[in-house]
Scaffold this motif. Structure first.
Motif, PDB file in Angstrom:
ATOM      1  N   PHE A 298      13.264 -19.248 -18.817  1.00  0.00           N
ATOM      2  CA  PHE A 298      13.559 -20.498 -18.463  1.00  0.00           C
ATOM      3  C   PHE A 298      12.968 -20.579 -16.875  1.00  0.00           C
ATOM      4  O   PHE A 298      13.179 -19.589 -16.307  1.00  0.00           O
ATOM      5  CB  PHE A 298      15.109 -20.811 -18.316  1.00  0.00           C
ATOM      6  N   ASP A 299      12.263 -21.600 -16.587  1.00  0.00           N
ATOM      7  CA  ASP A 299      11.652 -21.859 -15.461  1.00  0.00           C
ATOM      8  C   ASP A 299      12.262 -23.024 -14.739  1.00  0.00           C
ATOM      9  O   ASP A 299      12.082 -24.345 -15.209  1.00  0.00           O
ATOM     10  CB  ASP A 299      10.177 -22.173 -15.900  1.00  0.00           C
ATOM     11  N   SER A 300      13.029 -22.825 -13.718  1.00  0.00           N
ATOM     12  CA  SER A 300      13.952 -24.001 -13.340  1.00  0.00           C
ATOM     13  C   SER A 300      13.144 -24.947 -12.474  1.00  0.00           C
ATOM     14  O   SER A 300      13.462 -26.011 -12.356  1.00  0.00           O
ATOM     15  CB  SER A 300      15.106 -23.463 -12.201  1.00  0.00           C
ATOM     16  N   SER A 301      11.820 -24.400 -11.828  1.00  0.00           N
ATOM     17  CA  SER A 301      11.115 -25.166 -11.046  1.00  0.00           C
ATOM     18  C   SER A 301      10.362 -26.202 -12.076  1.00  0.00           C
ATOM     19  O   SER A 301       9.981 -27.448 -11.424  1.00  0.00           O
ATOM     20  CB  SER A 301       9.921 -24.416 -10.203  1.00  0.00           C
TER      21      SER A 301
ATOM     22  N   LYS B 110      18.551 -27.929 -18.482  1.00  0.00           N
ATOM     23  CA  LYS B 110      18.819 -27.480 -16.873  1.00  0.00           C
ATOM     24  C   LYS B 110      19.012 -26.049 -16.924  1.00  0.00           C
ATOM     25  O   LYS B 110      18.700 -25.377 -15.818  1.00  0.00           O
ATOM     26  CB  LYS B 110      20.082 -28.105 -16.397  1.00  0.00           C
ATOM     27  N   GLN B 111      19.167 -25.457 -17.926  1.00  0.00           N
ATOM     28  CA  GLN B 111      19.338 -24.041 -18.018  1.00  0.00           C
ATOM     29  C   GLN B 111      18.976 -23.554 -19.539  1.00  0.00           C
ATOM     30  O   GLN B 111      19.062 -24.419 -20.516  1.00  0.00           O
ATOM     31  CB  GLN B 111      20.773 -23.340 -17.526  1.00  0.00           C
TER      32      GLN B 111
ATOM     33  N   GLY C   8      11.527 -27.047 -15.037  1.00  0.00           N
ATOM     34  CA  GLY C   8      12.559 -27.650 -15.641  1.00  0.00           C
ATOM     35  C   GLY C   8      12.453 -27.720 -17.145  1.00  0.00           C
ATOM     36  O   GLY C   8      12.429 -28.653 -17.839  1.00  0.00           O
TER      37      GLY C   8
END
Length: 447
Positions: free
Chosen positions: A365-368, A406-407, A370
């Motif tokens: 997962f890449d939070s930046s 979001k995650q 999304g």
């Protein structure tokens, strides 16, 4: 032309999944255990049969690797069936297999280890025997005639109805041995009644597998294995790592996971020695094919009895659901009765099956950015490696809803809740910034 520093085989690979656990329900006598080991190095020889040291087709490590595999397997109680594991032609290899197959007993476990060259053509994978006359192969046709199909190896070993067949293929797939070999990955198809087949492969599709690390003259100083006789010991990068973990009392898939980490690390040194930039020289072992009980253990027979006697239960091991339809149906029925939130075991089971159905082996997962990153896939996967999945639209007769991630748990929750739910359609939005042309689009599945 093949570099002297690599072994290879052109195949489609299945990535490693989590190891399985099981609950014993009654005792069973230990199965017979058989091993068959091959090391092909001399792909170009002089008239007197001696290997031509300067040939780019010849390999240093297979003879040493094969000797060590045979010694280790014998020490762990495996009956090594072939007495002459070196430099086998296709005909002699087939004869060896025929003789070995006559000794295999029903319900036994069989390990086949191959070190040498290989390739793929069409939908078939081939293990290359050394040429009959010592000359190098002049064409793909000659090479194919001098090879044996991987599927034929499985079929021959399966004739005695063993419980498990494990293939350890130490080769790689970076380039063709002669011009014209097929560079497209190949998905293996094994027509066998043996339910448990595992194929471990030392490298990725079109990836390098190093014959040795630095110079073969240096290998004996830090290899850690002494075969005796005063000879310099040369082991391939894969075997150096795998043999160091092979005797561990733990599931083979766990051993392979440790091997992968070590091989990737060691391969950086081998790549630096050859001035290979970046990921071009990164060797990444893979699971090529897997229907095996995850508790299978090379060192301890007590952990490898058949899955029927072990009573594997998806409530203890959700990964069972990726190849056991009955277990998946039980989890789906539980979801329908009580919902997914209060049943973590059912959620895990359905998620495992959903990811297998999508062909996704590993996620990140890449939070930046999304979104969910697809890290590893099977050949027939809905998504490709590097795809970024940003949202999903869930549709049913009552309407539709768009959900963003979001995650990673958001993505997992959607799959666990809607996978195999009749009347529902999931449409995923994705993009791949690293792909040629910066691709993006939508992909859907309907139930």
């Amino acid at each position: 032309m093949l570099r002297r520093t690599t072994l290879w085989l052109k195949t489609t690979l299945f990535a490693l999944t989590a190891s399985l656990c099981a609950v014993p329900v009654f005792a069973q006598s230990a199965p017979d255990r058989f091993a068959f080991v091959v090391g092909n190095s001399a792909y170009e020889r002089r008239a007197d049969g001696q290997m031509i040291e300067s040939s780019s087709l010849n390999l240093y490590s297979p003879r040493h690797d094969a000797s060590k595999y045979a010694d280790v397997l014998d020490g762990m109680g495996w009956d090594v069936l072939n007495d002459v594991p070196f430099d086998r032609t296709a005909a002699s290899l087939q004869n060896d297999l025929d003789a070995a197959a006559r000794q295999i007993t029903s319900g036994s476990e069989v390990v086949f280890v191959f070190n040498g060259h290989g390739f793929s053509q069409g939908k078939s994978n081939f293990l290359v025997g050394v040429p009959d006359d010592g000359e190098r192969y002049a064409s793909v046709g000659d090479m194919r005639a001098g090879s044996i199909k991987l599927s034929d190896v499985v079929a021959r070993l399966a004739e005695a109805n063993p419980a498990r067949i494990i293939l350890i293929i130490n080769a790689c797939g970076d380039e063709a041995l002669v011009d014209g070999a097929d560079l497209a990955p190949t998905k293996p198809r094994f027509d066998t009644s043996v339910e448990e087949v595992l194929v471990l492969y030392s490298s990725s599709p079109k990836g390098v597998a190093f014959d040795f690390i630095d110079s073969p003259d240096l290998e004996g100083e830090n290899d850690g294995f002494d075969l005796g006789g005063g000879d310099v010991v040369v082991h391939s990068v894969f075997s150096r790592a795998f043999l160091s973990f092979m005797e561990n009392d733990q599931p083979l898939l766990s051993v392979f996971a440790e091997t992968r980490i070590e091989v990737e690390k060691i391969s950086r040194r081998a790549a630096d020695f050859r001035n290979m930039p970046g990921r071009q020289g990164l060797q990444i072992p893979h699971v090529l094919f897997d229907t095996i009980n995850g508790q299978f253990n090379l060192a301890d027979v007590s952990g490898t009895l058949s899955s029927t006697s072990l009573g594997t239960d998806w409530r203890h091991d959700p990964q069972v659901c990726r190849f056991a339809p009955d277990s998946l149906q039980e989890a789906l029925a539980l979801r329908a009765q009580t919902g997914i939130a209060s049943n973590p075991q059912a959620r895990a089971c359905i998620l495992a099956a959903a990811l297998a159905d999508l062909g996704i082996e590993k996620l990140g997962f890449d939070s930046s950015l999304g979104g969910v990153i697809v890290v590893q896939t099977t050949p027939d996967a809905l998504f490709g490696r590097g795809d970024l999945i940003t949202r999903v639209t869930v549709s049913n007769p009552e309407g539709r809803e768009k959900l963003r991630f979001k995650q990673l748990s958001d993505f997992s929750g959607v799959l666990a809740q809607y996978f195999d739910e009749p009347g529902h359609k999931l449409v995923f939005s994705w993009k791949n910034e690293e792909a040629e042309g910066k691709k993006s689009g939508f992909k859907g599945i309907e139930f």
